[in-house]
Design an enzyme around this catalytic site. Structure first.
Site, mmCIF file in Angstrom:
data_model
loop_
_atom_site.group_PDB
_atom_site.id
_atom_site.type_symbol
_atom_site.label_atom_id
_atom_site.label_comp_id
_atom_site.label_asym_id
_atom_site.label_seq_id
_atom_site.Cartn_x
_atom_site.Cartn_y
_atom_site.Cartn_z
ATOM 1 C CB SER A 61 -4.047 -7.930 -9.532
ATOM 2 O OG SER A 61 -3.465 -8.834 -8.624
HETATM 3 N N1 SAH Z 1 -3.674 -8.319 -4.925
HETATM 4 C C1 SAH Z 1 -2.295 -7.944 -4.865
HETATM 5 C C2 SAH Z 1 -1.510 -8.972 -5.638
HETATM 6 C C3 SAH Z 1 -0.081 -9.027 -5.273
HETATM 7 S S1 SAH Z 1 0.835 -10.254 -6.174
HETATM 8 C C4 SAH Z 1 -2.129 -6.577 -5.477
HETATM 9 O O1 SAH Z 1 -2.915 -6.239 -6.372
HETATM 10 O O2 SAH Z 1 -1.224 -5.831 -5.102
HETATM 11 C C5 SAH Z 1 0.661 -11.669 -5.143
HETATM 12 C C6 SAH Z 1 1.270 -11.575 -3.788
HETATM 13 O O3 SAH Z 1 1.169 -12.865 -3.195
HETATM 14 C C7 SAH Z 1 2.740 -11.204 -3.743
HETATM 15 O O4 SAH Z 1 2.912 -10.063 -2.971
HETATM 16 C C8 SAH Z 1 3.416 -12.426 -3.101
HETATM 17 O O5 SAH Z 1 4.498 -12.104 -2.248
HETATM 18 C C9 SAH Z 1 2.260 -13.027 -2.318
HETATM 19 N N2 SAH Z 1 2.392 -14.443 -1.982
HETATM 20 C C10 SAH Z 1 2.893 -15.462 -2.715
HETATM 21 N N3 SAH Z 1 2.832 -16.622 -2.025
HETATM 22 C C11 SAH Z 1 2.266 -16.325 -0.824
HETATM 23 C C12 SAH Z 1 1.928 -17.097 0.334
HETATM 24 N N4 SAH Z 1 2.152 -18.411 0.420
HETATM 25 N N5 SAH Z 1 1.361 -16.457 1.379
HETATM 26 C C13 SAH Z 1 1.126 -15.128 1.348
HETATM 27 N N6 SAH Z 1 1.430 -14.349 0.280
HETATM 28 C C14 SAH Z 1 1.987 -14.938 -0.789
#
Ligand code: SAH
Length: 218
Positions: A61
């Site tokens: 993010s």
């Molecule tokens: N805060 C993280 C954001 C990653 S993007 C960062 O800055 O790196 C969002 C993430 O949510 C992705 O890795 C995706 O695989 C995960 N995601 C999507 N649906 C999900 C679910 N149902 N349970 C757990 N993770 C999920």
């Protein structure tokens, strides 16, 4: 490249300038080495005002969004927090400096594994990560003082409301797959939830039983 200079500039130009004043959040953003959470080829961009690819069609993010979501939880230091969407682990690392314990769920095992390795390398020992569908929350560890969801949901999953303690705060993006509104929901009493809209945002989709049912097509 001097990453601590880049980090200071990031905090001043992207975060303080947009109105984030919580000193503990600013200190955490100054301390966490964001460049370690992206591919070596992207490290020189790690402190830019943007989200970046982390593989598996997911993103780390934007720094401002991490700061804004964290600040919205109004953390004091003794909380147990649930994070949905570990991704790179960067947001997890920021939270780990600000609370007692972070429980984080990621649905993609390779991302969870990579995040675990960096967080261990940084000796952040107050983090539990599990692989699975985060739309169901983490019942065994509930209730939480805060729940932070880093993926966009079509609605507010019921389990998050159930797993918030009284006074607890849920921060999550709600909308369609291309844009969402960042919402904060505070559990005022057992059955009383106050909802606020914080800002527009764009996250990758929350995929699971209580989220989007399928991956987006390219
Ligand atoms: N805060 C993280 C954001 C990653 S993007 C960062 O800055 O790196 C969002 C993430 O949510 C992705 O890795 C995706 O695989 C995960 N995601 C999507 N649906 C999900 C679910 N149902 N349970 C757990 N993770 C999920």
């Amino acid at each position: 490249m001097d990453y601590s200079v880049a980090r200071r500039r990031m905090v001043e130009q992207q975060i303080v300038s947009r109105g984030i004043t919580d000193e503990r959040v600013l200190d955490a953003m100054l301390a966490v080495p964001r460049h370690l959470f992206v591919d070596t080829g992207l490290q020189s961009h790690a402190y830019s005002d943007a989200s970046l690819p982390i593989g598996e069609k997911q993103t780390i993010s934007q720094p401002y969004m991490v700061a804004a979501m964290t600040a919205a939880l109004e953390l004091q230091g003794d909380e147990r927090i649930l994070e949905i969407g570990t991704g790179s682990g960067y947001q997890t690392a920021v939270l780990s400096r600000l609370v007692k314990r972070v429980y984080s769920i990621e649905r993609i095992a390779v991302l969870a594994g990579r995040a675990r390795k960096i967080l261990d390398h940084l000796q952040m020992s107050n983090i539990n990560i599990k692989v699975g569908d985060g739309t169901m929350g983490w019942k065994d560890q509930a209730p939480f003082a805060g729940i932070l969801v880093a993926a966009g949901s079509p609605d507010v999953p019921e389990k998050y409301l159930e797993q918030l303690e009284i006074g607890g705060k849920l921060v999550l993006p709600v909308g369609d797959q291309s844009q969402q509104i960042l919402m904060r929901i505070i559990r005022k009493d057992k059955d009383i939830f106050a909802r606020e809209q914080l800002m527009g945002c764009r996250f990758v989709p929350l995929i699971g039983e209580q989220g989007w049912k399928t991956e987006p097509v390219d």
